[in-house]
Motif scaffolding. Structure first.
Motif: not given
Lengths: 135, 702
Positions: A75-82, A114-116, B533-534
């Motif tokens: 969200v807004n460039g923060a660290a990604a959360v799974s 969203y990163t897949y 990690w992913y």
């Protein structure tokens, strides 16, 4: 002395024979579904609206094996959360599809990426991303 | 089918060679018969003298005259006990266990230390088989070895980094006696794995001026069965190895050139393997598709000794090792492919100042290159160089007292190279280079107040520069599927330890007590993090101080060379400063055995033996480590040794785990997958050896 010379020559020959070309490996394939009803690119979405994103994954080489599928959210460039994980087995290790339903949040202007990610058994990863902005 | 053809061809070749040897013996046997018994006696005496000399010490001397805690493992006698690998064989000694991934893949563990914390020496040089990962076995058989010397405690003064916990020095077999050719053929068969090994070797010595040795070894095993008689699918392994040595003597210079080459394949088992590997026929050896580790090893070394005069000796050993490791773990093709190339030398000058004082100067240098050829990478391509200088002093104030002290300085340069998917722009760890300096010392005393008592005490520090995996890992660890992250800022791992030894040899009784206490500064270990990690769990290398203590105890009784009995114990504790146990610590183990030998004139010498190994449950383990339960194994065996003028026969039959106990050892990596150790195994070993005159004309001249 001849024996020793033969020794050294043979050793160098074996070393050279055992060296080989580098295999960079091919990344597993992943792409957004583009059929009607799927969001497949960056977009602005009305707050609270429901959308659907889908991905198709496939191994890139005959002997490749897909190992894990992951969705993360930033969200807004923060660290990604799974937000979703799946260990792949059986036929999914060759080819895999997944649909992910999202209810857009209610904070106007917020950008959610969203990163897949698909990972194969060798640890090689490939990703697609999509940023949704709340309007 | 292809494999069977290779095996049959190999056996055929060996039987032809064996037949040729027998015919050759027949031709010369008449000339030999009168002298052969004397020669055999000479050889036996020579071997007995050599056996008493310890090679692993700073200079070759008797075990009682060095402050190092040293034990010798005789290969030939233990090979009769139905072992599968060299590591199996070494693990019969108190204080040595094995970290195993099935029967074929095992690495030795000395007082809880293994991998890069334990130095393996071959022909006086470091042996590196990419030991930084737990599932990389030692990958050596007992082929062509006569003994293993076990140095318990650090030896960094002489060998620099990695000689932290001790040294396992693999000693090659002796050259043949002058003008003799020694030939042997050994066949081993195991009921559990439906497999075994064949070994052929010949040694020849021409007038003591030059000598050579050739040896060939083949291993081939199907899957093993556990104590429930359940097959452990894909635990099969095979290997092909050859060795050739050539040596010569010119006045004051003795030189030996060794070549060793091997190709080993090990079926590999990991957590999700049984979701896709299909069961094949029980005795299948197929390794061409199922997950497997393939290792090609080529080693070349040259050992030189100059006896300059009565006060000065110089040794120079150098060698090159090529180790190519290929791993196929579930994708049907080789994915990891790493080539480690090592070049090294050790120069040693021994100078006797007078009858009481000796000085030794050494210089060790090693250069390494690691290159990835496969798609899967976990550590980057790298270049490394290590150098070490040492000064050692020995003082013998009295015949029964020896003081030894040494200091050394060394440094290791490590440069990781840009490697896509490991340290490229997208990764956290970038390519780096740096020098890691280190110092070490050794000081000890050996005291023999009487013929029957020997006491030793030494204090020494050991050093280990973090390995490439610890500094630079950045990838998914195959098989266990955790993401491992190195740390380029890790400091050197340092140990300082006290090692003692008391040996009592009174009449039929022998007692050995070897306690140790070691403190570690910056002990390195892989710890779980709360990150992923992913979707894969992420682990990172960390370090903190640690402590290890324990010891070994042995008592044995021998009566009239007929009865022998022994009881041995090994136990230790290992904890980091935060109070946690370190991972993979051997449990306390008791071993006892009885042996009865009969020798009646003209009849084969007959030996019958039985032993019991009892392992206690470990006191504790690392975070989330699965712990083994206590177990007891019963073993028994018999052997015949029959020497005729033409051929010596050595036949043994051994049963290990006769009660088919279902268990796993605390150092088995299979415990995480619920896979048990090997069940009952009956092993038959047949060894034939020939001793013949090598050069008729020279004997005639004599």
């Amino acid at each position: 002395m001849k024996k020793i010379f033969f020794f050294v020559t043979l050793f160098i020959a074996v070393i050279l024979i055992s060296s080989c070309e580098k295999d960079a490996g091919k990344l597993p394939l992943i792409s957004f579904k583009t059929a009607t009803g799927y969001t497949a690119a960056d977009a602005s979405i009305t707050k609270g609206a429901s959308i659907k994103m889908g991905v198709d994954c496939e191994k890139a080489e005959k002997y490749d094996v897909l190992k894990k599928f992951n969705i993360s959210k930033s969200v807004n460039g923060a660290a990604a959360v799974s937000v979703y994980d799946q260990d792949l087995s059986g036929a999914d290790q060759d080819k895999f599809s997944y649909d992910y339903s999202i209810t857009q949040d209610t904070v106007v202007g917020r950008k959610t990426t969203y990163t897949y990610t698909i990972t194969n058994r060798d640890g090689l990863v490939n990703q697609v991303t999509c940023t949704l902005t709340t309007k | 089918m292809k494999k069977s053809r290779y095996l049959i061809s190999g056996l055929l070749f060996l039987s032809i060679v064996a037949k040729a040897q027998t015919d050759s013996i027949g031709r010369v046997i008449d000339r030999q018969e009168k002298s052969i018994q004397n020669i055999l006696k000479d050889e036996h005496r020579m071997q007995h003298q050599i056996k008493d000399v310890i090679i692993s010490a700073y200079q070759e001397e008797s075990a009682k005259h060095t402050a190092l805690s040293i034990e010798t493992i005789s290969i030939d006698s233990l090979a009769r006990t139905g072992t599968f690998t060299l590591t199996d064989l070494m693990a019969k000694t108190a204080g040595i266990t094995k970290l195993s991934t099935g029967v074929g893949i095992a690495k030795p563990v000395l007082r809880g230390l293994y991998g890069n914390r334990l130095l393996i020496l071959m022909n006086g040089l470091k042996f590196d088989n990419q030991q930084w990962q737990d599932e990389h076995g030692l990958g050596l058989s007992e082929m062509g070895l006569s003994k293993v010397e076990v140095v318990k405690g650090p030896m960094s003064v002489l060998y620099g980094s990695e000689a932290l916990g001790g040294v396992l020095n693999l000693i090659e077999e002796n050259k043949a006696p002058i003008n003799r050719r020694l030939t042997d053929f050994t066949d081993k068969m195991n009921t559990n794995t439906f497999g075994g090994s064949v070994d052929y070797g010949t040694r020849i010595n021409h007038r003591g001026k030059n000598w050579s040795r050739f040896r060939l070894h083949i291993d081939n095993h199907a899957d093993y069965s556990d104590g429930r008689n359940s097959r452990v699918l894909n635990s099969r392994f095979d290997g092909y190895a050859l060795k050739y040595s050539y040596g010569f003597q010119k006045e004051k210079w003795t030189s030996e050139w060794h070549w060793a080459s091997s190709f080993n394949r090990f079926g590999f088992i990991f957590n999700d393997i049984y979701s896709f590997v299909v069961e094949d026929p029980r005795q299948s050896r197929r390794l061409s598709y199922n997950p497997a580790h393939l290792v090609i090893l080529n080693m070349f070394s040259n050992v030189n000794h100059w006896k300059i005069n009565s006060k000065n000796q110089f040794n120079f050993n150098w060698g090159v090792q090529s180790n190519e490791r290929m791993e196929r773990e579930g994708s049907g093709a080789i994915s990891l492919n790493m080539h480690l190339l090592t070049a090294q030398y050790l120069a040693k000058w021994e100078h006797r100042l007078n009858l009481k004082h000796s000085l030794i100067l050494t210089h060790y240098n090693q250069m390494q290159s690691n290159v990835n050829y496969g798609a899967r990478k976990i550590i980057p391509d790298a270049r490394m160089q290590e150098a070490n200088f040492s000064l050692y002093w020995e003082y013998n104030p009295k015949e029964e007292l020896v003081f030894e002290s040494g200091i050394s300085y060394g440094e290791k340069y490590i440069q990781s190279l840009l490697t896509v998917a490991v340290n490229d722009a997208k990764k956290e760890i970038k390519p780096f280079k740096g020098v890691h300096p280190f110092y070490s010392f050794f000081s000890g005393v050996s005291y023999n107040p009487t013929e029957w008592l020997n006491m030793k005490l030494n204090i020494a520090n050991g050093i280990r520069v973090p390995n490439l995996a610890e500094l630079s890992s950045n990838g998914l660890h195959e098989g266990i599927f955790i993401y491992e992250l190195g740390n380029p800022n890790l400091k050197n791992e340092n140990s300082i330890g006290l090692n003692g030894s008391i040996g009592v040899d009174v009449k039929q009784w022998n007692v050995q007590i070897t306690p140790f206490y070691t403190l570690y500064k910056n002990y390195i270990y892989l710890a779980p993090t709360n990150q992923t990690w992913y979707g894969f769990k992420r682990y990172a290398y960390e370090q903190q101080d640690a402590m290890q203590m324990g010891g070994e105890f042995l008592i044995s009784y021998k009566q009239d060379n007929q009865w022998e009995a022994h009881l041995q114990y090994a136990g230790m504790q290992s904890k980091t400063a935060d109070g946690n146990y370190t991972p993979f610590i051997p449990a306390q183990k008791f071993s006892s055995g009885v042996q009865y030998s009969v020798k009646i004139a003209y009849l084969p010498a007959f030996v019958i033996s039985t032993s019991v190994d009892h392992c206690l449950a470990p006191q504790g383990g690392y975070v989330n480590e699965i712990l083994a339960k206590q177990y007891t194994l019963w073993n028994a065996g018999m052997s015949f040794v029959w020497n005729t003028p033409r051929v010596n026969y050595d036949i043994s039959l051994n049963g290990n785990n006769l009660l088919n106990t279902v268990y796993f050892d605390n150092l088995s990596r299979f415990k995480d997958y619920g896979i048990y150790e090997i069940g009952r195994n009956i092993a038959l070993r047949v060894k034939l050896s020939w001793n013949q005159v090598s050069e008729k004309k020279h004997v005639d001249k004599k």
